[in-house]
Design a protein around this motif. Structure first.
Motif, PDB file in Angstrom:
ATOM      1  N   MET A  56       0.784  -1.333   0.057  1.00 35.33           N
ATOM      2  CA  MET A  56       0.133  -0.026  -0.108  1.00 35.33           C
ATOM      3  C   MET A  56       0.819   1.163   0.081  1.00 35.33           C
ATOM      4  O   MET A  56       0.486   2.328  -0.590  1.00 35.33           O
ATOM      5  N   ARG A  57       2.023   1.190   0.602  1.00 29.31           N
ATOM      6  CA  ARG A  57       2.860   2.252   0.738  1.00 29.31           C
ATOM      7  C   ARG A  57       3.466   2.844  -0.617  1.00 29.31           C
ATOM      8  O   ARG A  57       3.481   4.016  -1.025  1.00 29.31           O
ATOM      9  N   ASP A  58       3.603   2.027  -1.535  1.00 25.32           N
ATOM     10  CA  ASP A  58       4.084   2.072  -2.960  1.00 25.32           C
ATOM     11  C   ASP A  58       2.864   2.744  -3.562  1.00 25.32           C
ATOM     12  O   ASP A  58       2.990   3.853  -4.573  1.00 25.32           O
ATOM     13  N   CYS A  59       1.726   2.443  -3.524  1.00 26.09           N
ATOM     14  CA  CYS A  59       0.369   2.888  -4.006  1.00 26.09           C
ATOM     15  C   CYS A  59       0.127   4.230  -3.778  1.00 26.09           C
ATOM     16  O   CYS A  59       0.085   5.133  -4.399  1.00 26.09           O
ATOM     17  N   ILE A  60       0.324   4.486  -2.364  1.00 31.24           N
ATOM     18  CA  ILE A  60       0.186   5.799  -1.976  1.00 31.24           C
ATOM     19  C   ILE A  60       1.231   6.981  -2.650  1.00 31.24           C
ATOM     20  O   ILE A  60       0.750   7.782  -3.014  1.00 31.24           O
ATOM     21  N   GLY A  61       2.389   6.440  -2.492  1.00 32.91           N
ATOM     22  CA  GLY A  61       3.409   6.987  -3.246  1.00 32.91           C
ATOM     23  C   GLY A  61       3.208   7.349  -4.754  1.00 32.91           C
ATOM     24  O   GLY A  61       3.379   8.464  -5.050  1.00 32.91           O
ATOM     25  N   ARG A  62       2.668   6.564  -5.527  1.00 30.69           N
ATOM     26  CA  ARG A  62       2.249   6.843  -6.956  1.00 30.69           C
ATOM     27  C   ARG A  62       1.045   7.880  -6.981  1.00 30.69           C
ATOM     28  O   ARG A  62       1.287   8.970  -7.565  1.00 30.69           O
ATOM     29  N   CYS A  63       0.333   7.706  -5.860  1.00 36.36           N
ATOM     30  CA  CYS A  63      -0.895   8.878  -6.004  1.00 36.36           C
ATOM     31  C   CYS A  63      -0.417  10.284  -5.677  1.00 36.36           C
ATOM     32  O   CYS A  63      -0.605  11.224  -6.107  1.00 36.36           O
ATOM     33  N   CYS A  64       0.410  10.247  -4.613  1.00 31.73           N
ATOM     34  CA  CYS A  64       1.054  11.538  -4.342  1.00 31.73           C
ATOM     35  C   CYS A  64       2.043  12.142  -5.365  1.00 31.73           C
ATOM     36  O   CYS A  64       1.971  13.269  -5.448  1.00 31.73           O
ATOM     37  N   ASN A  65       2.461  11.277  -6.082  1.00 31.72           N
ATOM     38  CA  ASN A  65       3.143  11.975  -7.249  1.00 31.72           C
ATOM     39  C   ASN A  65       2.426  12.274  -8.439  1.00 31.72           C
ATOM     40  O   ASN A  65       2.845  12.870  -9.364  1.00 31.72           O
ATOM     41  N   ASP A  66       0.979  12.067  -8.299  1.00 33.88           N
ATOM     42  CA  ASP A  66       0.326  12.361  -9.465  1.00 33.88           C
ATOM     43  C   ASP A  66      -0.674  13.582  -8.931  1.00 33.88           C
ATOM     44  O   ASP A  66      -1.508  13.286  -8.253  1.00 33.88           O
ATOM     45  N   LYS A  67      -0.731  14.712  -9.349  1.00 33.18           N
ATOM     46  CA  LYS A  67      -1.293  15.901  -8.923  1.00 33.18           C
ATOM     47  C   LYS A  67      -2.699  15.821  -8.785  1.00 33.18           C
ATOM     48  O   LYS A  67      -3.543  16.625  -8.322  1.00 33.18           O
ATOM     49  N   THR A  68      -3.285  14.704  -9.919  1.00 36.29           N
ATOM     50  CA  THR A  68      -4.609  14.842 -10.103  1.00 36.29           C
ATOM     51  C   THR A  68      -5.429  13.742  -9.114  1.00 36.29           C
ATOM     52  O   THR A  68      -6.407  13.465  -9.059  1.00 36.29           O
ATOM     53  N   CYS A  69      -4.507  13.033  -8.584  1.00 29.42           N
ATOM     54  CA  CYS A  69      -4.868  11.673  -7.460  1.00 29.42           C
ATOM     55  C   CYS A  69      -5.340  12.240  -6.257  1.00 29.42           C
ATOM     56  O   CYS A  69      -4.605  13.009  -5.525  1.00 29.42           O
ATOM     57  N   ASP A  70      -6.467  11.836  -5.827  1.00 28.27           N
ATOM     58  CA  ASP A  70      -7.381  12.099  -4.553  1.00 28.27           C
ATOM     59  C   ASP A  70      -7.400  10.991  -3.558  1.00 28.27           C
ATOM     60  O   ASP A  70      -7.308  11.120  -2.166  1.00 28.27           O
ATOM     61  N   LEU A  71      -7.304   9.606  -4.185  1.00 23.91           N
ATOM     62  CA  LEU A  71      -7.343   8.437  -3.343  1.00 23.91           C
ATOM     63  C   LEU A  71      -6.541   7.398  -3.925  1.00 23.91           C
ATOM     64  O   LEU A  71      -6.854   7.194  -5.123  1.00 23.91           O
ATOM     65  N   ALA A  72      -5.786   6.775  -3.073  1.00 29.24           N
ATOM     66  CA  ALA A  72      -5.013   5.562  -3.498  1.00 29.24           C
ATOM     67  C   ALA A  72      -5.992   4.339  -3.188  1.00 29.24           C
ATOM     68  O   ALA A  72      -6.385   4.408  -1.935  1.00 29.24           O
ATOM     69  N   PHE A  73      -6.072   3.439  -4.121  1.00 31.16           N
ATOM     70  CA  PHE A  73      -6.935   2.276  -3.981  1.00 31.16           C
ATOM     71  C   PHE A  73      -6.206   1.132  -4.152  1.00 31.16           C
ATOM     72  O   PHE A  73      -5.857   0.992  -5.577  1.00 31.16           O
ATOM     73  N   MET A  74      -6.038   0.089  -3.306  1.00 30.81           N
ATOM     74  CA  MET A  74      -5.631  -1.268  -3.746  1.00 30.81           C
ATOM     75  C   MET A  74      -6.475  -2.350  -3.598  1.00 30.81           C
ATOM     76  O   MET A  74      -7.492  -2.303  -2.725  1.00 30.81           O
ATOM     77  N   PHE A  75      -6.826  -3.033  -4.734  1.00 32.30           N
ATOM     78  CA  PHE A  75      -7.472  -4.340  -4.785  1.00 32.30           C
ATOM     79  C   PHE A  75      -6.863  -5.429  -5.223  1.00 32.30           C
ATOM     80  O   PHE A  75      -6.224  -5.678  -6.080  1.00 32.30           O
ATOM     81  N   GLY A  76      -6.424  -6.303  -4.065  1.00 31.01           N
ATOM     82  CA  GLY A  76      -5.228  -7.155  -4.392  1.00 31.01           C
ATOM     83  C   GLY A  76      -3.896  -6.516  -4.375  1.00 31.01           C
ATOM     84  O   GLY A  76      -3.510  -5.669  -3.780  1.00 31.01           O
ATOM     85  N   ASP A  77      -3.571  -7.083  -5.707  1.00 32.69           N
ATOM     86  CA  ASP A  77      -2.357  -6.295  -6.005  1.00 32.69           C
ATOM     87  C   ASP A  77      -2.102  -5.322  -6.907  1.00 32.69           C
ATOM     88  O   ASP A  77      -1.195  -4.621  -7.341  1.00 32.69           O
ATOM     89  N   SER A  78      -3.176  -4.866  -7.166  1.00 26.96           N
ATOM     90  CA  SER A  78      -3.473  -3.711  -8.131  1.00 26.96           C
ATOM     91  C   SER A  78      -3.737  -2.376  -7.530  1.00 26.96           C
ATOM     92  O   SER A  78      -4.461  -2.505  -6.392  1.00 26.96           O
TER      93      SER A  78
END
Length: 66
Positions: free
Chosen positions: A1-23
């Motif tokens: 989840m930490r990597d998913c949050i990091g990717r979201c933080c790097n995307d200025k349009t991202c408001d929510l990091a969502f993990m479903f399984g490994d995606s």
């Protein structure tokens, strides 16, 4: 989840990091109501969400920036 949050933080349009399984999904909320969490049916994929809060810093010489 930490990597998913990091990717979201790097995307200025991202408001929510969502993990479903490994995606990992970076979600842009069109409005606050549409991004409210709702109960889901139980699944072995264990969905996880993290809301992203963006702060603004003020530099007296340059104005506001993120």
């Amino acid at each position: 989840m930490r990597d998913c949050i990091g990717r979201c933080c790097n995307d200025k349009t991202c408001d929510l990091a969502f993990m479903f399984g490994d995606s990992c999904y970076s979600v842009e909320c069109k409005n606050e109501k549409l991004c409210q969490a709702v109960l889901a049916k139980p699944t072995h994929l264990e969905p996880k969400i993290s809301y992203i809060t963006r702060g603004y810093l003020e530099d007296k010489d340059k104005g506001l920036y993120t």
